[in-house]
Design a protein around this motif. Structure first.
Motif, short mmCIF file in Angstrom:
data_model
loop_
_atom_site.label_atom_id
_atom_site.label_comp_id
_atom_site.label_asym_id
_atom_site.label_seq_id
_atom_site.Cartn_x
_atom_site.Cartn_y
_atom_site.Cartn_z
N UNK A 1 0.87 -1.18 0.00
CA UNK A 1 0.00 0.00 0.00
C UNK A 1 0.90 1.22 0.00
N UNK A 2 0.40 2.32 -0.50
CA UNK A 2 1.18 3.54 -0.49
C UNK A 2 1.34 4.04 0.95
N UNK A 3 2.57 4.38 1.35
CA UNK A 3 2.77 4.87 2.72
C UNK A 3 2.03 6.20 2.96
N UNK A 4 1.56 6.35 4.18
CA UNK A 4 1.06 7.65 4.62
C UNK A 4 2.22 8.36 5.32
N UNK A 5 1.96 9.50 5.89
CA UNK A 5 3.04 10.22 6.55
C UNK A 5 3.54 9.48 7.79
N UNK A 6 2.66 8.65 8.39
CA UNK A 6 3.02 8.00 9.66
C UNK A 6 2.98 6.47 9.61
N UNK A 7 2.65 5.89 8.47
CA UNK A 7 2.54 4.44 8.44
C UNK A 7 2.80 3.84 7.07
N UNK A 8 3.18 2.56 7.08
CA UNK A 8 3.41 1.81 5.84
C UNK A 8 3.01 0.36 6.06
N UNK A 9 2.77 -0.35 4.96
CA UNK A 9 2.39 -1.75 5.06
C UNK A 9 3.17 -2.59 4.07
N UNK A 10 3.68 -3.72 4.54
CA UNK A 10 4.35 -4.71 3.70
C UNK A 10 3.55 -6.00 3.80
N UNK A 11 3.45 -6.74 2.71
CA UNK A 11 2.77 -8.03 2.76
C UNK A 11 3.74 -9.11 2.30
N UNK A 12 3.84 -10.16 3.10
CA UNK A 12 4.91 -11.14 2.94
C UNK A 12 4.32 -12.54 2.84
N UNK A 13 4.92 -13.36 1.98
CA UNK A 13 4.62 -14.79 1.97
C UNK A 13 5.86 -15.52 2.46
N UNK A 14 5.70 -16.37 3.46
CA UNK A 14 6.83 -17.10 4.02
C UNK A 14 7.32 -18.13 3.02
N UNK A 15 8.54 -17.93 2.53
CA UNK A 15 9.13 -18.84 1.55
C UNK A 15 10.36 -19.55 2.09
N UNK A 16 10.65 -19.36 3.36
CA UNK A 16 11.81 -19.98 3.97
C UNK A 16 11.86 -19.60 5.44
N UNK A 17 12.90 -20.10 6.13
CA UNK A 17 13.01 -19.86 7.57
C UNK A 17 13.10 -18.37 7.87
N UNK A 18 13.81 -17.61 7.00
CA UNK A 18 13.98 -16.19 7.25
C UNK A 18 12.67 -15.43 7.25
N UNK A 19 11.85 -15.64 6.23
CA UNK A 19 10.57 -14.93 6.15
C UNK A 19 9.55 -15.50 7.15
N UNK A 20 9.65 -16.77 7.48
CA UNK A 20 8.73 -17.34 8.48
C UNK A 20 8.88 -16.63 9.83
N UNK A 21 10.11 -16.26 10.19
CA UNK A 21 10.34 -15.59 11.47
C UNK A 21 9.69 -14.21 11.53
N UNK A 22 9.48 -13.59 10.36
CA UNK A 22 8.88 -12.26 10.35
C UNK A 22 7.44 -12.28 10.86
N UNK A 23 6.78 -13.41 10.75
CA UNK A 23 5.40 -13.51 11.25
C UNK A 23 5.33 -13.39 12.76
N UNK A 24 6.47 -13.56 13.43
CA UNK A 24 6.49 -13.50 14.91
C UNK A 24 7.10 -12.20 15.43
N UNK A 25 7.23 -11.19 14.57
CA UNK A 25 7.76 -9.90 15.01
C UNK A 25 6.87 -9.27 16.07
#
Length: 472
Positions: free
Chosen positions: A298-322
């Motif tokens: 999504x386009x960032x606002x002045x105070x927020x941004x959004x990323x959307x991720x698909x877990x394709x390995x151990x590295x990206x899987x850990x991002x779900x637990x941030x």
């Protein structure tokens, strides 16, 4: 199952206004800049050779040994020049990204890698042969004699490091290495070039004295390593400090798919264009050592941004637990998968799976005329319909058309469509009737993307109107 949604829309005539002409002029400027960049890369090689020829050293050739040695010097100069050009291409310079595209720059970087190393190896072999003919020594004893002296040892070390980088870049080897391990090895190329500097100062005499040749090589070294130091390290650190990004929360969207919501300050000053990505690093245990190229969904606002991720390995899987509050550093934004790359009056988008993320942001950032866009959303099943409702809302708001194509690909056939659509004889021109008047943006898995692009080309769409973002 295959379902199609087609809102009413105007005829296929181009939308009114000057936007098409503006886009075409902008595209032509970028096209000329890209050609100029490629020409500059090869011009640098020509300049390096011409400066050597003008230095007076070729006039000193008196026999076979001198000729072989001179050939060795020329191959070394060309190889070193290409290595420095490769560093410039990999430095993530914003102008290069905007006009050429970071992905295209890295592809050229990779193409130059093997020739550069072969030339460096050829340089060493020719120098050994030339000196052997001059001194009357065997090749073995001449090689041993060239190992005396710190600068020559560094030159051999640099060559060895370059060979390691090339070998680990081979597909069959790279697939066996963790990405971070491969990336760390690849950074060795910086050291490999640097350790050759003493050799150029002494044996090569390229950086010695105050000659045009010295000036040229000094400028090229400063450009290469200055660009790396600023754009790969200093600028991202300063931007991270300025915008103070933190994780707000993680929102599950499906099995292995989630959105990461970020907070920050003055994020609109990043200048993000819809369809771009950044290199993200999340500073928590288990994730801090891994950098992730992730698109803005999504386009960032002045105070927020959004990323959307698909877990394709151990590295990206850990991002779900941030956890909320996790600090985030970044480099970017990068990419030319944006509205700025367009030159046609209409817009066609084909997105599959997690490839919806840059497509959704692209549509949000594009000032769509009535009926200008046609979007095909592709998924194996409904569980992969990530962000579809948001995307359809953006398109239908401007009277565009959305085609949902759900189902597995036909077995035994090379098709990007569902088996149902393929059986009914559906083609890319059927789902995108204005294809030849459009810029086509395709994002999804690599092999699937290649099939879409191949069919678009077969239908007559020019390569310059095809824009691709591959996910792996």
């Amino acid at each position: 199952m295959n379902s199609t949604i087609r809102p009413n829309r105007p005829s296929s005539s181009a939308p009114e206004g000057t936007s098409h002409r503006d886009r075409d002029r902008s595209f032509r400027r970028r096209e000329r800049a890209a050609v100029a960049l490629i020409a500059a890369c090869w011009l640098s090689v020509i300049v390096a050779v011409m400066l050597f020829l003008a230095s007076g050293r070729p006039a000193q050739i008196a026999g076979l040994s001198d000729a072989v040695t001179a050939a060795g010097i020329v191959t070394g100069l060309i190889g070193t020049d290409l290595l420095l050009v490769m560093l410039v291409l990999a430095a993530r310079i914003p102008w290069v990204d905007r006009t050429f595209g970071q992905d295209a720059a890295i592809r050229l970087h990779r193409r130059l890698g093997k020739p550069a190393v072969y030339l460096i190896l050829g340089h060493g072999a020719l120098i050994i042969v030339g000196y052997s003919l001059r001194d009357g020594l065997s090749l073995w004893h001449q090689t041993l004699s060239l190992l005396s002296g710190a600068d020559m040892l560094l030159a051999w070390l640099g060559t060895g490091l370059l060979v390691v980088v090339v070998v680990t870049s081979l597909v069959v080897v790279r697939r066996r290495l963790a990405h971070e391990v491969w990336h760390a090895i690849h950074l060795i190329s910086y050291a490999a070039v640097l350790v050759a500097v003493p050799h150029q100062l002494s044996a090569g005499q390229v950086l010695a004295g105050s000659t045009p040749q010295t000036f040229y090589w000094t400028c090229l070294y400063v450009l290469a390593f200055g660009s790396i130091a600023w754009f790969r390290f200093a600028a991202p650190l300063l931007a991270t400090e300025e915008h103070q990004l933190r994780v707000v929360g993680v929102e599950p969207l499906g099995v292995g798919v989630f959105s990461i919501h970020l907070s920050g300050r003055d994020l609109t000053r990043l200048g993000v264009r819809g369809g771009q990505y950044a290199i993200w690093r999340f500073w928590s245990r288990g994730t801090w050592w891994h950098a992730h190229p992730i698109s803005f969904s999504a386009m960032p606002t002045d105070t927020g941004a959004r990323l959307t991720v698909r877990a394709l390995g151990a590295g990206t899987e850990r991002l779900a637990r941030l956890k909320p509050g996790t600090r985030v550093s970044f480099a970017g934004p990068y990419g030319v998968f944006t509205d700025a790359a367009r030159s046609a009056p209409r817009l066609a988008v084909v997105a599959a799976g997690i490839g919806i993320t840059p497509a959704r942001a692209l549509l949000e950032d594009t000032d769509l005329a009535q009926g200008e866009a046609t979007v095909v959303l592709r998924a194996t099943d409904r569980s992969q319909a990530f962000l579809w409702d948001e995307t359809k809302s953006l398109v239908e708001r401007s009277g565009g058309a959305v085609v949902e194509m759900v189902g597995r690909r036909p077995s035994g056939a090379s098709s990007w469509m569902s088996a149902d659509a393929a059986t009914r004889g559906t083609s890319i021109s059927t789902v995108l009737p204005d294809l030849l008047d459009s810029d086509l943006f395709v994002c999804g898995p690599g092999d699937w993307t290649d099939l879409v692009v191949a069919e678009a080309r077969a239908a007559g769409l020019a390569d310059r109107r095809i824009h691709v973002e591959r996910f792996a």
